[in-house]
Enzyme design. Structure first.
Site, PDB file in Angstrom:
ATOM      1  N   HIS A  11      -2.645  10.217   0.636  1.00 27.43           N
ATOM      2  CA  HIS A  11      -2.859   8.914   0.025  1.00 27.43           C
ATOM      3  C   HIS A  11      -2.686   8.986  -1.489  1.00 27.43           C
ATOM      4  O   HIS A  11      -1.955   8.220  -2.092  1.00 27.43           O
ATOM      5  CB  HIS A  11      -4.299   8.511   0.344  1.00 27.43           C
ATOM      6  CG  HIS A  11      -4.469   7.071   0.609  1.00 27.43           C
ATOM      7  ND1 HIS A  11      -4.047   6.482   1.779  1.00 27.43           N
ATOM      8  CD2 HIS A  11      -5.019   6.092  -0.137  1.00 27.43           C
ATOM      9  CE1 HIS A  11      -4.344   5.210   1.743  1.00 27.43           C
ATOM     10  NE2 HIS A  11      -4.928   4.947   0.589  1.00 27.43           N
ATOM     11  N   LYS A  52      -7.653  -1.382  11.086  1.00 30.16           N
ATOM     12  CA  LYS A  52      -7.000  -1.771   9.821  1.00 30.16           C
ATOM     13  C   LYS A  52      -5.778  -0.890   9.580  1.00 30.16           C
ATOM     14  O   LYS A  52      -4.722  -1.352   9.144  1.00 30.16           O
ATOM     15  CB  LYS A  52      -8.004  -1.667   8.669  1.00 30.16           C
ATOM     16  CG  LYS A  52      -7.491  -2.183   7.328  1.00 30.16           C
ATOM     17  CD  LYS A  52      -6.736  -1.153   6.514  1.00 30.16           C
ATOM     18  CE  LYS A  52      -6.277  -1.733   5.194  1.00 30.16           C
ATOM     19  NZ  LYS A  52      -5.409  -0.835   4.433  1.00 30.16           N
ATOM     20  N   ASP A  89       4.319 -14.696  11.498  1.00 25.79           N
ATOM     21  CA  ASP A  89       3.050 -15.146  10.926  1.00 25.79           C
ATOM     22  C   ASP A  89       1.989 -14.045  11.098  1.00 25.79           C
ATOM     23  O   ASP A  89       1.392 -13.912  12.157  1.00 25.79           O
ATOM     24  CB  ASP A  89       2.644 -16.437  11.662  1.00 25.79           C
ATOM     25  CG  ASP A  89       1.357 -17.040  11.150  1.00 25.79           C
ATOM     26  OD1 ASP A  89       0.613 -16.348  10.437  1.00 25.79           O
ATOM     27  OD2 ASP A  89       1.099 -18.212  11.479  1.00 25.79           O
ATOM     28  N   GLU A 117       0.841  -1.212   0.000  1.00 24.11           N
ATOM     29  CA  GLU A 117       0.000   0.000   0.000  1.00 24.11           C
ATOM     30  C   GLU A 117       0.873   1.258   0.000  1.00 24.11           C
ATOM     31  O   GLU A 117       1.720   1.447   0.886  1.00 24.11           O
ATOM     32  CB  GLU A 117      -0.927  -0.002   1.219  1.00 24.11           C
ATOM     33  CG  GLU A 117      -1.984   1.083   1.132  1.00 24.11           C
ATOM     34  CD  GLU A 117      -3.007   1.006   2.265  1.00 24.11           C
ATOM     35  OE1 GLU A 117      -3.357  -0.119   2.681  1.00 24.11           O
ATOM     36  OE2 GLU A 117      -3.450   2.063   2.718  1.00 24.11           O
TER      37      GLU A 117
HETATM   38  C1  MEV Z   1      -5.945   2.918   4.944  1.00 27.69           C
HETATM   39  O1  MEV Z   1      -5.207   1.815   4.574  1.00 27.69           O
HETATM   40  C2  MEV Z   1      -6.025   3.013   6.444  1.00 27.69           C
HETATM   41  C3  MEV Z   1      -6.944   4.115   6.973  1.00 27.69           C
HETATM   42  O2  MEV Z   1      -8.255   3.949   6.446  1.00 27.69           O
HETATM   43  C4  MEV Z   1      -6.960   3.949   8.474  1.00 27.69           C
HETATM   44  C5  MEV Z   1      -7.991   4.840   9.176  1.00 27.69           C
HETATM   45  O3  MEV Z   1      -9.017   5.155   8.568  1.00 27.69           O
HETATM   46  O4  MEV Z   1      -7.737   5.126  10.357  1.00 27.69           O
HETATM   47  C6  MEV Z   1      -6.462   5.466   6.569  1.00 27.69           C
END
Ligand code: MEV
Length: 442
Positions: A393, A280, A296, A85
């Site tokens: 991003h 995530k 792992d 990513e």
């Molecule tokens: C993107 O990979 C992760 C985010 O969505 C985490 C979040 O929203 O805190 C930017």
């Protein structure tokens, strides 16, 4: 319909590729040459990778990046991250630099207990099973001596074996719930070997236990397996600074930023839809380091998400507060990691990653990984409550879009400058690129 294939694992690598290309592709030559392009020219190195799994046909690259400037417990680290990513390493590096100027990260391992269970069925008198368990417990330890000897020399071993009655949840269901200390190894093989020996001893000796009836002697072992849920193998990482030191630009009010940041964490605590994405983002950092250090990541993922739901509702893994003018942000997670065994001494890049980290022991690696998760979350939430996530991003994604458009190096450099003061969206890049191409067509 495609015919099933027998004895596939016995085929040579070339034969496997031939079969795949002939069976599933029209353009077999392109497929074969593409798969071979990713083979390593060093045959010994390639063979090493081929043998990690069954039916290897090629290598699957992921970028290995480093996020420098991580000050953790007063030591400087460049953290290795294997991830696809685009914005993750940049975000980690940015957070590292931010906290470097504010005292860095502090991390502590709170506990290191691993878990494994023998699941079995027994339909007799409960007191007799209790009695049998106490009678056989020393033998459970004794019959695993040959497995535990080395681990004990390293300071680990079996820490406890408990009989658990689960019959309220499932008729006849009991467990040997066992705990282990596995020191610097993740311990999966050690734990599973111990558990299988426990199961064997437990079921066999029951046949000779006089107090059992014929039916009671028939203890049915269902399975013996470690648990990836390790709520007593916990690491904590944190950062703190005076609220006033939180912002880098005068245009953002530090108190407002702190309040909004904490509100974002509170939302992730109460709202599972948000918590999943929030966590995530944490896993972006954690998985990348776990993978780069040969651990792992599926086990880590499963265990951490279960922990996030430990209070009955899926919730944030991070916490934030302001007390006495000090902003504090922390994470507490279960992590079962190893720095010996498994891939750690086999994969050359894993060895390099561990060396880059100063050959950490498992506890130190737990601290580094937790910090990577915390840093990632700080970067994400900071962007979310200020500029929005897409700015950073999409800037990182710009190169991916340009690569899809098959831009040359010179064109990429041109568009990175071009988009410095513009919003990057997929269509904006495609439009600008198409216009540029038509204007510059010779
Ligand atoms: C993107 O990979 C992760 C985010 O969505 C985490 C979040 O929203 O805190 C930017």
């Amino acid at each position: 319909m495609i015919a099933p294939i027998a004895g596939f694992s016995k085929f040579s690598k070339e034969e496997k590729i031939e079969w795949l290309a002939n069976t599933y592709f029209h353009d077999r030559e392109t497929v074969i040459s593409m798969l071979k392009r990713y083979w390593n020219s060093d045959e010994k190195l390639q063979k090493l990778h081929d043998e990690f799994i069954e039916n290897t046909i090629t290598n699957f690259y992921l970028p290995l990046g480093i996020a420098p400037n991580f000050l953790i417990n007063d030591q400087m680290y460049a953290i290795p991250m294997a991830i696809e990513e685009s914005s993750v390493v940049a975000a980690a590096s940015k957070a590292a630099k931010f906290w470097l100027d504010r005292g860095g990260f502090k991390a502590t391992v709170l506990s290191t207990e691993k878990v494994g269970q023998v699941h079995f069925m027994y339909f007799g008198a409960k007191e007799k099973l209790q009695h049998y368990f106490h009678h056989i417990k020393p033998e459970l330890f004794a019959t695993t001596n040959h497995i535990t000897q080395n681990m004990e020399k390293r300071g680990g071993g079996i820490t406890n074996i408990e009989l658990r009655d689960k019959t309220d949840e499932l008729n006849g269901y009991y467990q040997l719930h066992c705990t282990f200390e596995t020191v610097d190894s993740m311990g999966a093989n050690f734990i599973n070997s111990c558990l299988e020996q426990f199961a064997k001893t437990f079921a066999t000796a029951a046949e000779a236990f006089d107090a059992f009836s014929a039916e009671e002697k028939d203890i049915q072992i269902v399975m013996s397996i470690l648990s990836n849920y390790v709520p007593n193998c916990i690491v904590k990482a944190e950062v703190s600074c005076p609220v006033a030191a939180l912002t880098e630009s005068e245009s953002v009010d530090a108190n407002e930023f702190a309040a909004k940041f904490i509100r974002a964490i509170d939302i992730a605590k109460t709202e599972p839809y948000r918590a999943v994405t929030h966590n995530k983002g944490i896993m972006n950092g954690i998985d990348a380091v776990v993978l780069a250090t040969g651990n792992d990541f599926r086990a880590v993922e499963a265990g951490i998400h279960a922990y996030a739901a430990k209070d009955g509702r899926y919730s944030s893994l991070t916490h934030a507060e302001v007390a006495d003018g000090i902003f504090r942000f922390w994470i507490e997670i279960p992590l079962s990691l190893g720095t010996v065994g498994g891939l750690t001494s086999l994969h050359p890049l894993v060895k390099l990653a561990l060396e880059m980290l100063g050959k950490p022991n498992a506890k130190e690696l737990m601290q580094i990984v937790a910090v990577a998760g915390l840093a990632q979350n700080f970067a994400a939430v900071r962007s979310l409550v200020t500029t929005g996530i897409q700015k950073g991003h999409m800037k990182m994604h710009l190169i991916n879009i340009l690569n899809q458009l098959e831009a040359t190096e010179a064109e990429k450099a041109y568009f990175v400058t071009y988009f410095k003061d513009k919003t990057v969206t997929h269509s904006a890049v495609v439009n600008a690129f198409t216009t540029y191409k038509s204007e510059n067509a010779s």
